[in-house]
Motif scaffolding. Structure first.
Motif, PDB file in Angstrom:
ATOM      1  N   GLN A  54      13.489  -9.696 -14.272  1.00 57.80           N
ATOM      2  CA  GLN A  54      13.641 -11.033 -13.697  1.00 57.80           C
ATOM      3  C   GLN A  54      12.276 -11.632 -13.353  1.00 57.80           C
ATOM      4  N   ALA A  55      11.385 -10.817 -12.812  1.00 59.65           N
ATOM      5  CA  ALA A  55      10.044 -11.301 -12.485  1.00 59.65           C
ATOM      6  C   ALA A  55       9.289 -11.692 -13.755  1.00 59.65           C
ATOM      7  N   ARG A  56       9.394 -10.882 -14.787  1.00 59.71           N
ATOM      8  CA  ARG A  56       8.704 -11.192 -16.054  1.00 59.71           C
ATOM      9  C   ARG A  56       9.249 -12.478 -16.670  1.00 59.71           C
ATOM     10  N   LEU A  57      10.543 -12.686 -16.552  1.00 59.34           N
ATOM     11  CA  LEU A  57      11.115 -13.923 -17.051  1.00 59.34           C
ATOM     12  C   LEU A  57      10.541 -15.111 -16.280  1.00 59.34           C
ATOM     13  N   GLY A  58      10.434 -14.961 -14.975  1.00 54.97           N
ATOM     14  CA  GLY A  58       9.839 -16.014 -14.155  1.00 54.97           C
ATOM     15  C   GLY A  58       8.394 -16.291 -14.496  1.00 54.97           C
ATOM     16  N   GLU A  59       7.703 -15.271 -14.973  1.00 56.16           N
ATOM     17  CA  GLU A  59       6.306 -15.441 -15.396  1.00 56.16           C
ATOM     18  C   GLU A  59       6.199 -16.104 -16.768  1.00 56.16           C
ATOM     19  N   GLY A  60       7.346 -16.341 -17.402  1.00 60.03           N
ATOM     20  CA  GLY A  60       7.326 -16.956 -18.719  1.00 60.03           C
ATOM     21  C   GLY A  60       7.187 -15.953 -19.846  1.00 60.03           C
ATOM     22  N   GLU A  61       7.673 -14.749 -19.626  1.00 62.45           N
ATOM     23  CA  GLU A  61       7.614 -13.687 -20.629  1.00 62.45           C
ATOM     24  C   GLU A  61       9.029 -13.254 -21.025  1.00 62.45           C
ATOM     25  N   PRO A  62       9.767 -14.119 -21.740  1.00 61.37           N
ATOM     26  CA  PRO A  62      11.151 -13.779 -22.068  1.00 61.37           C
ATOM     27  C   PRO A  62      11.290 -12.533 -22.943  1.00 61.37           C
ATOM     28  N   ALA A  63      10.382 -12.325 -23.875  1.00 60.84           N
ATOM     29  CA  ALA A  63      10.482 -11.140 -24.742  1.00 60.84           C
ATOM     30  C   ALA A  63      10.347  -9.858 -23.925  1.00 60.84           C
ATOM     31  N   GLU A  64       9.422  -9.836 -22.977  1.00 65.29           N
ATOM     32  CA  GLU A  64       9.241  -8.664 -22.126  1.00 65.29           C
ATOM     33  C   GLU A  64      10.438  -8.488 -21.197  1.00 65.29           C
ATOM     34  N   ALA A  65      10.975  -9.594 -20.704  1.00 66.99           N
ATOM     35  CA  ALA A  65      12.160  -9.515 -19.841  1.00 66.99           C
ATOM     36  C   ALA A  65      13.339  -8.906 -20.601  1.00 66.99           C
ATOM     37  N   VAL A  66      13.521  -9.322 -21.835  1.00 65.18           N
ATOM     38  CA  VAL A  66      14.605  -8.769 -22.652  1.00 65.18           C
ATOM     39  C   VAL A  66      14.371  -7.286 -22.894  1.00 65.18           C
ATOM     40  N   ARG A  67      13.141  -6.909 -23.231  1.00 60.50           N
ATOM     41  CA  ARG A  67      12.826  -5.499 -23.498  1.00 60.50           C
ATOM     42  C   ARG A  67      13.142  -4.639 -22.279  1.00 60.50           C
ATOM     43  N   LEU A  68      12.726  -5.099 -21.116  1.00 62.96           N
ATOM     44  CA  LEU A  68      12.975  -4.353 -19.886  1.00 62.96           C
ATOM     45  C   LEU A  68      14.465  -4.254 -19.578  1.00 62.96           C
ATOM     46  N   ALA A  69      15.171  -5.362 -19.723  1.00 65.05           N
ATOM     47  CA  ALA A  69      16.610  -5.346 -19.454  1.00 65.05           C
ATOM     48  C   ALA A  69      17.332  -4.424 -20.433  1.00 65.05           C
ATOM     49  N   GLN A  70      16.924  -4.427 -21.689  1.00 60.58           N
ATOM     50  CA  GLN A  70      17.533  -3.537 -22.684  1.00 60.58           C
ATOM     51  C   GLN A  70      17.267  -2.075 -22.350  1.00 60.58           C
ATOM     52  N   GLU A  71      16.079  -1.809 -21.870  1.00 62.26           N
ATOM     53  CA  GLU A  71      15.736  -0.444 -21.446  1.00 62.26           C
ATOM     54  C   GLU A  71      16.685   0.007 -20.325  1.00 62.26           C
ATOM     55  N   ALA A  72      16.913  -0.880 -19.374  1.00 61.21           N
ATOM     56  CA  ALA A  72      17.812  -0.560 -18.261  1.00 61.21           C
ATOM     57  C   ALA A  72      19.252  -0.405 -18.748  1.00 61.21           C
ATOM     58  N   ILE A  73      19.680  -1.287 -19.632  1.00 61.92           N
ATOM     59  CA  ILE A  73      21.043  -1.207 -20.172  1.00 61.92           C
ATOM     60  C   ILE A  73      21.274   0.137 -20.836  1.00 61.92           C
ATOM     61  N   ALA A  74      20.302   0.592 -21.616  1.00 65.15           N
ATOM     62  CA  ALA A  74      20.432   1.875 -22.313  1.00 65.15           C
ATOM     63  C   ALA A  74      20.629   3.014 -21.318  1.00 65.15           C
ATOM     64  N   VAL A  75      19.883   2.996 -20.227  1.00 64.55           N
ATOM     65  CA  VAL A  75      20.030   4.033 -19.194  1.00 64.55           C
ATOM     66  C   VAL A  75      21.416   3.955 -18.568  1.00 64.55           C
ATOM     67  N   PHE A  76      21.821   2.754 -18.178  1.00 66.19           N
ATOM     68  CA  PHE A  76      23.122   2.599 -17.533  1.00 66.19           C
ATOM     69  C   PHE A  76      24.259   3.009 -18.461  1.00 66.19           C
ATOM     70  N   ALA A  77      24.130   2.678 -19.731  1.00 69.72           N
ATOM     71  CA  ALA A  77      25.176   3.043 -20.696  1.00 69.72           C
ATOM     72  C   ALA A  77      25.256   4.561 -20.862  1.00 69.72           C
ATOM     73  N   ARG A  78      24.096   5.211 -20.970  1.00 63.21           N
ATOM     74  CA  ARG A  78      24.085   6.680 -21.106  1.00 63.21           C
ATOM     75  C   ARG A  78      24.659   7.357 -19.877  1.00 63.21           C
ATOM     76  N   ARG A  79      24.388   6.811 -18.719  1.00 63.80           N
ATOM     77  CA  ARG A  79      24.836   7.405 -17.455  1.00 63.80           C
ATOM     78  C   ARG A  79      26.239   6.974 -17.059  1.00 63.80           C
ATOM     79  N   GLY A  80      26.790   6.012 -17.773  1.00 61.60           N
ATOM     80  CA  GLY A  80      28.111   5.510 -17.409  1.00 61.60           C
ATOM     81  C   GLY A  80      28.102   4.779 -16.079  1.00 61.60           C
ATOM     82  N   SER A  81      27.003   4.091 -15.788  1.00 54.48           N
ATOM     83  CA  SER A  81      26.850   3.425 -14.497  1.00 54.48           C
ATOM     84  C   SER A  81      27.445   2.018 -14.528  1.00 54.48           C
ATOM     85  N   VAL A  82      28.617   1.891 -13.965  1.00 60.18           N
ATOM     86  CA  VAL A  82      29.273   0.590 -13.875  1.00 60.18           C
ATOM     87  C   VAL A  82      28.466  -0.333 -12.958  1.00 60.18           C
ATOM     88  N   ALA A  83      27.976   0.202 -11.851  1.00 59.32           N
ATOM     89  CA  ALA A  83      27.179  -0.602 -10.921  1.00 59.32           C
ATOM     90  C   ALA A  83      25.905  -1.103 -11.599  1.00 59.32           C
TER      91      ALA A  83
END
Length: 115
Positions: A54-83
């Motif tokens: 979210q901070a990177r997106l605010g800095e005007g770095e949408p590609a980095e924001a997407v990369r970071l969010a995708q990294e987090a999604i992958a972790v949450f998906a592997r861990r089965g983290s609904v939260a």
């Protein structure tokens, strides 16, 4: 500043800075928080990574924001983290009106994990 246990202080500071629109300092706080989390706590790091996105997106770095969010999604998906997935979903919903391309990329990434 010394990193607190599991980056709690830095996380709080980063969220306050996000609210104030100081995205560069918020990103710095989230990076410090991530650095303070033990390596075995991958889900906690992923939570902080969503905030950093979210901070990177605010800095005007949408590609980095997407990369970071995708990294987090992958972790949450592997861990089965609904939260965790809910956290990313809230991030996606916040950015969708202003950055529909970012939301679309995140949606596509989640769909690719489900295939």
């Amino acid at each position: 500043m010394r990193t607190s246990r599991w980056g709690a202080t830095e996380c709080y500071q980063g969220n306050c800075l996000l609210e104030l629109g100081d995205y560069t300092q918020a990103a710095h706080s989230f990076e410090q928080a991530i650095g303070g989390v033990p390596t075995m706590c991958v889900r906690r790091k992923a939570e902080l990574t969503v905030d950093l996105a979210q901070a990177r997106l605010g800095e005007g770095e949408p590609a980095e924001a997407v990369r970071l969010a995708q990294e987090a999604i992958a972790v949450f998906a592997r861990r089965g983290s609904v939260a965790g997935m809910s956290r990313v979903h809230r991030f996606r919903d916040r950015v969708a009106p202003r950055q529909p391309g970012v939301a679309r990329e995140l949606d596509d990434f989640v769909r690719s994990l489900q295939e």
